[in-house]
Design an enzyme around this catalytic site. Sequence first.
Site, PDB file in Angstrom:
ATOM      1  N   ARG A  22       1.152  34.716  92.552  1.00 38.63           N
ATOM      2  CA  ARG A  22       0.856  33.278  92.666  1.00 38.63           C
ATOM      3  C   ARG A  22       0.200  32.957  94.008  1.00 38.63           C
ATOM      4  O   ARG A  22      -0.773  32.230  94.078  1.00 38.63           O
ATOM      5  CB  ARG A  22       2.167  32.494  92.613  1.00 38.63           C
ATOM      6  CG  ARG A  22       2.337  31.932  91.308  1.00 38.63           C
ATOM      7  CD  ARG A  22       3.210  30.856  90.988  1.00 38.63           C
ATOM      8  NE  ARG A  22       2.580  30.313  89.792  1.00 38.63           N
ATOM      9  CZ  ARG A  22       2.400  29.040  89.546  1.00 38.63           C
ATOM     10  NH1 ARG A  22       2.811  28.147  90.393  1.00 38.63           N
ATOM     11  NH2 ARG A  22       1.802  28.650  88.459  1.00 38.63           N
ATOM     12  N   THR A 115      13.073  17.501  91.965  1.00 35.51           N
ATOM     13  CA  THR A 115      13.888  16.438  91.363  1.00 35.51           C
ATOM     14  C   THR A 115      15.314  16.951  91.194  1.00 35.51           C
ATOM     15  O   THR A 115      15.525  18.006  90.612  1.00 35.51           O
ATOM     16  CB  THR A 115      13.324  16.042  89.991  1.00 35.51           C
ATOM     17  OG1 THR A 115      11.995  15.585  90.193  1.00 35.51           O
ATOM     18  CG2 THR A 115      14.138  14.955  89.335  1.00 35.51           C
ATOM     19  N   PHE A 209      12.975   5.713  82.449  1.00 37.60           N
ATOM     20  CA  PHE A 209      12.331   4.474  81.973  1.00 37.60           C
ATOM     21  C   PHE A 209      10.978   4.774  81.330  1.00 37.60           C
ATOM     22  O   PHE A 209      10.625   4.189  80.307  1.00 37.60           O
ATOM     23  CB  PHE A 209      12.138   3.475  83.137  1.00 37.60           C
ATOM     24  CG  PHE A 209      13.313   2.561  83.325  1.00 37.60           C
ATOM     25  CD1 PHE A 209      14.578   3.058  83.565  1.00 37.60           C
ATOM     26  CD2 PHE A 209      13.148   1.183  83.268  1.00 37.60           C
ATOM     27  CE1 PHE A 209      15.670   2.222  83.745  1.00 37.60           C
ATOM     28  CE2 PHE A 209      14.232   0.330  83.438  1.00 37.60           C
ATOM     29  CZ  PHE A 209      15.490   0.842  83.678  1.00 37.60           C
ATOM     30  N   LEU A 210      10.211   5.679  81.936  1.00 39.58           N
ATOM     31  CA  LEU A 210       8.891   6.005  81.381  1.00 39.58           C
ATOM     32  C   LEU A 210       9.039   6.663  80.011  1.00 39.58           C
ATOM     33  O   LEU A 210       8.356   6.300  79.048  1.00 39.58           O
ATOM     34  CB  LEU A 210       8.128   6.925  82.340  1.00 39.58           C
ATOM     35  CG  LEU A 210       7.663   6.258  83.647  1.00 39.58           C
ATOM     36  CD1 LEU A 210       7.175   7.312  84.634  1.00 39.58           C
ATOM     37  CD2 LEU A 210       6.565   5.243  83.373  1.00 39.58           C
ATOM     38  N   CYS A 259       9.184  17.296  83.029  1.00 42.48           N
ATOM     39  CA  CYS A 259      10.139  16.373  83.661  1.00 42.48           C
ATOM     40  C   CYS A 259      10.983  15.548  82.704  1.00 42.48           C
ATOM     41  O   CYS A 259      12.198  15.494  82.848  1.00 42.48           O
ATOM     42  CB  CYS A 259       9.394  15.413  84.574  1.00 42.48           C
ATOM     43  SG  CYS A 259       8.671  16.236  85.980  1.00 42.48           S
ATOM     44  N   LYS A 322      -0.424  17.203  77.658  1.00 43.72           N
ATOM     45  CA  LYS A 322      -1.296  16.032  77.745  1.00 43.72           C
ATOM     46  C   LYS A 322      -2.657  16.502  78.214  1.00 43.72           C
ATOM     47  O   LYS A 322      -2.818  17.677  78.558  1.00 43.72           O
ATOM     48  CB  LYS A 322      -0.731  14.979  78.694  1.00 43.72           C
ATOM     49  CG  LYS A 322      -0.634  15.442  80.147  1.00 43.72           C
ATOM     50  CD  LYS A 322       0.095  14.405  80.962  1.00 43.72           C
ATOM     51  CE  LYS A 322      -0.713  13.940  82.116  1.00 43.72           C
ATOM     52  NZ  LYS A 322      -0.005  13.114  83.071  1.00 43.72           N
TER      53      LYS A 322
HETATM   54  C1  UDX Z   1       5.829  12.364  84.530  1.00 38.57           C
HETATM   55  C2  UDX Z   1       5.895  11.051  85.334  1.00 38.57           C
HETATM   56  O1  UDX Z   1       4.866  10.162  84.862  1.00 38.57           O
HETATM   57  C3  UDX Z   1       5.702  11.324  86.800  1.00 38.57           C
HETATM   58  O2  UDX Z   1       5.867  10.128  87.558  1.00 38.57           O
HETATM   59  C4  UDX Z   1       6.738  12.337  87.250  1.00 38.57           C
HETATM   60  O3  UDX Z   1       6.536  12.655  88.604  1.00 38.57           O
HETATM   61  C5  UDX Z   1       6.652  13.590  86.404  1.00 38.57           C
HETATM   62  O4  UDX Z   1       6.790  13.266  85.026  1.00 38.57           O
HETATM   63  P1  UDX Z   1       3.883  13.974  83.698  1.00 38.57           P
HETATM   64  O5  UDX Z   1       4.973  14.699  82.971  1.00 38.57           O
HETATM   65  O6  UDX Z   1       2.917  14.746  84.490  1.00 38.57           O
HETATM   66  O7  UDX Z   1       4.519  12.902  84.685  1.00 38.57           O
HETATM   67  O8  UDX Z   1       3.015  13.162  82.621  1.00 38.57           O
HETATM   68  P2  UDX Z   1       3.032  11.712  81.980  1.00 38.57           P
HETATM   69  O9  UDX Z   1       1.687  11.134  82.113  1.00 38.57           O
HETATM   70  O10 UDX Z   1       4.150  10.880  82.453  1.00 38.57           O
HETATM   71  O11 UDX Z   1       3.222  12.042  80.432  1.00 38.57           O
HETATM   72  C6  UDX Z   1       4.411  12.641  79.923  1.00 38.57           C
HETATM   73  C7  UDX Z   1       4.321  12.803  78.431  1.00 38.57           C
HETATM   74  O12 UDX Z   1       4.378  11.546  77.783  1.00 38.57           O
HETATM   75  C8  UDX Z   1       3.018  13.464  77.952  1.00 38.57           C
HETATM   76  O13 UDX Z   1       3.305  14.362  76.909  1.00 38.57           O
HETATM   77  C9  UDX Z   1       2.201  12.292  77.456  1.00 38.57           C
HETATM   78  O14 UDX Z   1       1.264  12.658  76.504  1.00 38.57           O
HETATM   79  C10 UDX Z   1       3.286  11.400  76.895  1.00 38.57           C
HETATM   80  N1  UDX Z   1       2.908   9.980  76.838  1.00 38.57           N
HETATM   81  C11 UDX Z   1       2.668   9.289  77.985  1.00 38.57           C
HETATM   82  C12 UDX Z   1       2.793   9.342  75.616  1.00 38.57           C
HETATM   83  O15 UDX Z   1       3.019   9.949  74.575  1.00 38.57           O
HETATM   84  N2  UDX Z   1       2.451   8.011  75.583  1.00 38.57           N
HETATM   85  C13 UDX Z   1       2.202   7.294  76.707  1.00 38.57           C
HETATM   86  O16 UDX Z   1       1.901   6.096  76.596  1.00 38.57           O
HETATM   87  C14 UDX Z   1       2.316   7.952  77.950  1.00 38.57           C
END
Ligand code: UDX
Length: 450
Positions: A22, A115, A209-210, A259, A322
Amino acid sequence: MAVIAQQCPHIEVTVVDLNEKRIAAWNDENLENLPVFEPGLGEIVKEARGRNLFFSTEVDKAIDEAEMIFISVNTPTKTYGKGKGMAADLKYIELCARQIARVSKNDKIVVEKSTLPVRTASAIKSILGHTGNGVKFEILSNPEFLAEGTAVSDLLKPDRVLIGGDTTPEGTKAISTLSEIYAHWVPNERILTTNVWSSELSKLTANAFLAQRVSSINAMSEICEKSGADVNEVAKAIGMDSRIGPKFLKASVGFGGSCFQKDILNLVYIAKSYGLDEVADYWEQVIIMNDHQKDRFVNQIIKTLYNTVSDKKIAFLGWAFKKDTNDTRESAAIKVADHLLNEQAQISVYDPKVNAAQIYADLDYLGTRAPKENKDLLSITSSPYDACKESHCVAILTEWDEFKTYDWKKIYDSMLKPAVIFDGRALLNRNELEELGFIYYQIGSGITQH
Ligand code: UDX
């Protein structure tokens, strides 16, 4: 670390890892070979590498020389023992702390970048506090909120930088030392300081929440398909409410990434360990909904293909979790493929950035069938047109922009009929595809009934 080095040329940043391959890749002359694909990262590494950004395997030396150490090792879900399948495995964090304790000869600030479950800092503190050599450590929590695919712009223009530390005079001093680094490019009002526990918990909360928003819109996507509503229209309508906001309302085949699932499972475990069963159940539902979304996508494929996919060729467009990343961790594509392979489908995968070795490693890791069987049933192509040729259906698993620009007429002509598209990302244009002759299913609006 690359962004810190680029923004602060007077600070020497050394990234160390035990993994020689790496580190060699991070030092590769050809920036295309960096181990992580992330738009804009190559240019930053090019600018700072060799100037004040270094990649090395000399871990002890780097620890000894550093005034501040970021612990950025992974904290996967435990696969054994107590908390198996839920709790975060802190083995690597502890090993880091012990190595820092063993090597350090002068006072240092140790920053948790990984995390971590709330209250991990106390464990790190305890390990570092028992070195017996008089070295003093201040522990800070500085969780990272960047998202993959947009990491560089997220780092250059963060919504906020969060720094948690002790409220003692030494803790406050450590917080300001780290704040000053970020202040080189982040406005002061976006640098938020809290106590350590709030900082640790805020990271898990943000991800919960996300992910919850995605599961919420995905739950609605199923109601939409049954009722004749269109989830994109619903998302737009609710997103215009300023209290709800338009982001993270895109229905999909399910969220993936390193995550969301891990952090929610960890949150559920923490809630359970405090005896908060209702809280645990509430958050667990976000994961249950996400698994359901993948299952029902598979079921839709099987049902539409006359209840059997055995020996049928299914093309997968996309494997990454994604777009704009080569990361496949927890990608919905893996589970969807696994289910379809159980049904003896023949899958052909095309992804613009993910390599074949990674795709097979993802499947083999599940242990559902022998690696040879995975190789026999699933093939990987370097052309999307080859993947789709003579297939019964195309499944869209990742929302890569390039999929929108394909010659769909050419794809239609090369497929078996009826040719079906299962758009798990609501990416393509229904009218155009139906005009070409496709049967088109879109997550959250279903198949047009004729
Ligand atoms: C996430 C958090 O956004 C970020 O703040 C944290 O530090 C790490 O985890 P990441 O995993 O890189 O980031 O991608 P993110 O854009 O959040 O998407 C996560 C998953 O949710 C993806 O598979 C994406 O396709 C999906 N997603 C996201 C949806 O299906 N719909 C949406 O509206 C948004």
